[in-house]
Design a protein around this motif. Structure first.
Motif, PDB file in Angstrom:
ATOM      1  N   LEU A 417       0.842  -1.205   0.000  1.00 28.44           N
ATOM      2  CA  LEU A 417       0.000   0.000   0.000  1.00 28.44           C
ATOM      3  C   LEU A 417       0.874   1.251   0.000  1.00 28.44           C
ATOM      4  N   GLU A 418       1.952   1.214   0.791  1.00 30.75           N
ATOM      5  CA  GLU A 418       2.826   2.392   0.851  1.00 30.75           C
ATOM      6  C   GLU A 418       3.464   2.671  -0.512  1.00 30.75           C
ATOM      7  N   GLN A 419       3.808   1.583  -1.225  1.00 35.15           N
ATOM      8  CA  GLN A 419       4.369   1.766  -2.573  1.00 35.15           C
ATOM      9  C   GLN A 419       3.360   2.429  -3.503  1.00 35.15           C
ATOM     10  N   ARG A 420       2.114   1.968  -3.422  1.00 32.47           N
ATOM     11  CA  ARG A 420       1.078   2.543  -4.293  1.00 32.47           C
ATOM     12  C   ARG A 420       0.900   4.035  -4.005  1.00 32.47           C
ATOM     13  N   ILE A 421       0.932   4.350  -2.693  1.00 32.38           N
ATOM     14  CA  ILE A 421       0.724   5.743  -2.295  1.00 32.38           C
ATOM     15  C   ILE A 421       1.902   6.605  -2.761  1.00 32.38           C
ATOM     16  N   GLN A 422       3.134   6.043  -2.630  1.00 33.27           N
ATOM     17  CA  GLN A 422       4.304   6.789  -3.119  1.00 33.27           C
ATOM     18  C   GLN A 422       4.234   7.038  -4.622  1.00 33.27           C
ATOM     19  N   ARG A 423       3.704   6.045  -5.343  1.00 32.05           N
ATOM     20  CA  ARG A 423       3.635   6.209  -6.799  1.00 32.05           C
ATOM     21  C   ARG A 423       2.472   7.115  -7.214  1.00 32.05           C
ATOM     22  N   GLY A 424       1.636   7.493  -6.231  1.00 32.13           N
ATOM     23  CA  GLY A 424       0.526   8.403  -6.535  1.00 32.13           C
ATOM     24  C   GLY A 424      -0.636   7.729  -7.244  1.00 32.13           C
ATOM     25  N   VAL A 425      -0.765   6.380  -7.108  1.00 35.86           N
ATOM     26  CA  VAL A 425      -1.907   5.724  -7.759  1.00 35.86           C
ATOM     27  C   VAL A 425      -2.955   5.283  -6.727  1.00 35.86           C
ATOM     28  N   GLU A 426      -2.874   5.890  -5.538  1.00 38.09           N
ATOM     29  CA  GLU A 426      -3.700   5.363  -4.450  1.00 38.09           C
ATOM     30  C   GLU A 426      -5.178   5.755  -4.583  1.00 38.09           C
ATOM     31  N   THR A 427      -6.028   4.940  -3.928  1.00 37.40           N
ATOM     32  CA  THR A 427      -7.465   5.256  -3.878  1.00 37.40           C
ATOM     33  C   THR A 427      -7.838   5.393  -2.405  1.00 37.40           C
ATOM     34  N   ALA A 428      -9.076   5.811  -2.175  1.00 36.81           N
ATOM     35  CA  ALA A 428      -9.555   5.895  -0.790  1.00 36.81           C
ATOM     36  C   ALA A 428      -9.443   4.533  -0.100  1.00 36.81           C
ATOM     37  N   THR A 429      -9.734   3.483  -0.870  1.00 38.42           N
ATOM     38  CA  THR A 429      -9.661   2.127  -0.293  1.00 38.42           C
ATOM     39  C   THR A 429      -8.265   1.827   0.226  1.00 38.42           C
ATOM     40  N   ASP A 430      -7.245   2.246  -0.521  1.00 41.10           N
ATOM     41  CA  ASP A 430      -5.874   1.979  -0.082  1.00 41.10           C
ATOM     42  C   ASP A 430      -5.599   2.643   1.270  1.00 41.10           C
ATOM     43  N   PHE A 431      -6.017   3.904   1.375  1.00 41.51           N
ATOM     44  CA  PHE A 431      -5.805   4.602   2.662  1.00 41.51           C
ATOM     45  C   PHE A 431      -6.598   3.920   3.776  1.00 41.51           C
ATOM     46  N   GLY A 432      -7.845   3.538   3.454  1.00 49.81           N
ATOM     47  CA  GLY A 432      -8.691   2.874   4.455  1.00 49.81           C
ATOM     48  C   GLY A 432      -8.049   1.580   4.943  1.00 49.81           C
ATOM     49  N   THR A 433      -7.549   0.793   3.983  1.00 53.02           N
ATOM     50  CA  THR A 433      -6.925  -0.484   4.344  1.00 53.02           C
ATOM     51  C   THR A 433      -5.662  -0.270   5.158  1.00 53.02           C
ATOM     52  N   LEU A 434      -4.851   0.707   4.740  1.00 58.37           N
ATOM     53  CA  LEU A 434      -3.619   0.990   5.465  1.00 58.37           C
ATOM     54  C   LEU A 434      -3.949   1.458   6.883  1.00 58.37           C
ATOM     55  N   GLY A 435      -5.027   2.220   7.006  1.00 57.02           N
ATOM     56  CA  GLY A 435      -5.495   2.640   8.333  1.00 57.02           C
ATOM     57  C   GLY A 435      -5.793   1.430   9.205  1.00 57.02           C
ATOM     58  N   LEU A 436      -6.475   0.472   8.596  1.00 52.66           N
ATOM     59  CA  LEU A 436      -6.827  -0.755   9.315  1.00 52.66           C
ATOM     60  C   LEU A 436      -5.559  -1.474   9.804  1.00 52.66           C
ATOM     61  N   VAL A 437      -4.552  -1.588   8.925  1.00 56.22           N
ATOM     62  CA  VAL A 437      -3.319  -2.300   9.280  1.00 56.22           C
ATOM     63  C   VAL A 437      -2.575  -1.580  10.405  1.00 56.22           C
ATOM     64  N   HIS A 438      -2.452  -0.253  10.266  1.00 57.68           N
ATOM     65  CA  HIS A 438      -1.792   0.514  11.337  1.00 57.68           C
ATOM     66  C   HIS A 438      -2.520   0.310  12.664  1.00 57.68           C
TER      67      HIS A 438
END
Length: 474
Positions: A417-438
């Motif tokens: 997920l962090e890679q996707r966010i760094q590449r700027g291709v992230e969606t709300a779902t990615d942030f939501g999922t990463l939130g869950l993991v943290h």
């Protein structure tokens, strides 16, 4: 006949035997179990009454009633030989199994005569008229049966052996059963605080059974787990001296040396064991693991010769494949084989093997979690299907077991997920999922940040809003 089917039914359910212990055939591979029990009859020390009773039940499940009856006769012979003074007490389970098998064969008179035998013995043995008699050896026998029916039943087996030990704390066989159960249970749990729940029971079992090499090798592996390798090796050597040709001893000794890093020695021992039981699935699996360890070692070295790498990969594939062909429900061999195919870049075969693993109907939650993780890795690293991989890592996390694999799922998911966010291709779902993991990792501030990002991208999403609210209140 004067005995009717319906008059038997309530009495049958009062009996303590394999038919009343809820052991459904869907949970085991019957042919494999039959082979395993036959091996145990030949090589293990515990009295064979237990084995023959269980074997008769397995034969019945496999639709061979005559064979089932023959095994009950063998159990009776064992009772006469080992317990001539306690025949009725030691035969309750055998007679109960007889009653059920005759009932299923529609031989109702015979079934009734065995029910009466049990009822009369119970009256003599206990003050109550109850047929559900609480004898320690019956608890133990139920424990052995549960242990043989697989991981799903280990907790129940533990309770049975504990009940048996309450009446006879020094009984050698009950202690072995309890120790093996604790050892197996521990294999699937995150390490306990004091390093090991099974260490004490295993030491006790070895103390009470100077002749039992099975407890010895398990104790050795447990000592190895807690880094007392030299101490462990003493037990391995003693067991191998006592029983140089017992497959059980050899296979665990091989496991000990493989984990110690002496892979060639392990391979040698396994090949010796294969001469005794050439069809043993476990031995083939262990050989595959040995060659896999050699492969990983070779790959760590710089400029490893490709022909050697290929040769080891094909040896691994050969052994893991042999296991699956013989035992289609052996879960670990499936993930091992699929991962080897991926190593060999045989992606279709890998995919097919993973799909077969998903079809196995006796997977525990730990198995499923492991499968999601390895399949996620395959999609992630080999097929580069990132959003698919994310889906499987999430499935792994949703199985709420705190295990080594669960932590691996979380860290792989985080990285992806962090890679996707760094590449700027992230969606709300990615942030939501990463939130869950943290959040699962106890990183509250990071979790809040991620959920805030998710809400910014998707302001009406109830799930993210609720998660955020809860985190800020906690």
């Amino acid at each position: 006949s004067t005995v009717s089917k319906s008059s038997l039914e309530s009495s049958l359910h009062q009996l303590e035997c394999h038919f009343t212990w809820s052991l459904p055939k869907e949970d085991v591979d019957l042919d494999d179990l039959e082979e395993k029990i036959v091996d145990q009859t030949e090589f293990l020390t515990k009295t064979n009454i237990t084995n023959y009773n269980l074997l008769s039940y397995v034969c019945y499940l496999n639709n061979s009633e005559e064979k089932a009856l023959r095994n009950l006769q063998k159990a009776e012979e064992e009772v006469k030989k080992n317990y001539p003074d306690e025949i009725s007490r030691r035969s309750l389970v055998t007679w109960g199994n007889y009653a059920w098998i005759y009932y299923h064969m529609e031989r109702y008179e015979d079934a009734q005569s065995y029910i009466s035998k049990v009822e009369n013995s119970c009256k003599k043995l206990s003050s109550t008229t109850e047929c559900k008699i609480q004898l320690p050896e019956i608890y133990a026998e139920q424990g052995w049966a549960l242990l043989n029916f697989g991981r799903k039943y280990y907790e129940r087996a533990k309770v049975c052996f504990e009940n048996a030990l309450q009446s006879e704390p020094n009984n050698p066989e009950f202690n072995i059963g309890y120790a093996i159960t604790m050892y197996r249970l521990e294999d699937y749990q995150v390490e306990s605080k004091d390093g090991s729940l099974s260490l004490k029971p295993l030491k006790r079992a070895v103390e009470l059974n100077a002749e039992d090499s099975f407890s010895m090798v398990l104790l050795a592996l447990k000592l190895q787990d807690i880094k007392q390798v030299d101490e462990g090796e003493k037990y391995i050597e003693a067991a191998m001296q006592k029983n140089p040709y017992v497959p059980y001893v050899l296979r665990y000794a091989a496991k000990f040396y493989r984990r110690k890093g002496e892979v060639n020695k392990a391979v040698e021992i396994l090949k010796k064991a294969l001469q005794v039981t050439p069809r043993s699935v476990f031995l083939h699996h262990q050989l595959g693991l040995c060659y896999r360890q050699k492969l990983f070692r070779l790959k760590q070295a710089r400029d490893s010769p490709q022909d050697q790498v290929d040769q080891l990969i094909s040896l691994c594939i050969f052994y893991f494949k042999t296991v699956i062909e013989q035992k289609p429900k052996f879960f670990y061999a499936h993930t091992d084989l699929a991962r080897m195919y991926a190593e060999a870049k045989q992606y279709e075969e890998a995919e097919e093997t993973f799909q077969k693993a998903f079809q196995i109907n006796i997977l525990s939650s730990n198995d499923k979690q492991e499968l999601y993780y390895y399949y996620g890795n395959f999609l992630h690293f080999h097929k580069k299907l990132y959003s698919e991989a994310i889906k499987y890592y999430i499935k792994g996390i949703k199985i709420e077991i705190d295990s080594y694999i669960s932590r691996k799922c979380r860290s792989s998911l985080k990285k992806l997920l962090e890679q996707r966010i760094q590449r700027g291709v992230e969606t709300a779902t990615d942030f939501g999922t990463l939130g869950l993991v943290h959040n699962l990792d106890g990183e509250k501030c990071e979790a809040i940040e991620c959920y805030e990002q998710a809400v910014a991208l998707c302001p009406d999403n109830e799930e993210y809003l609720n998660a955020l609210r809860e985190l800020k209140l906690s």
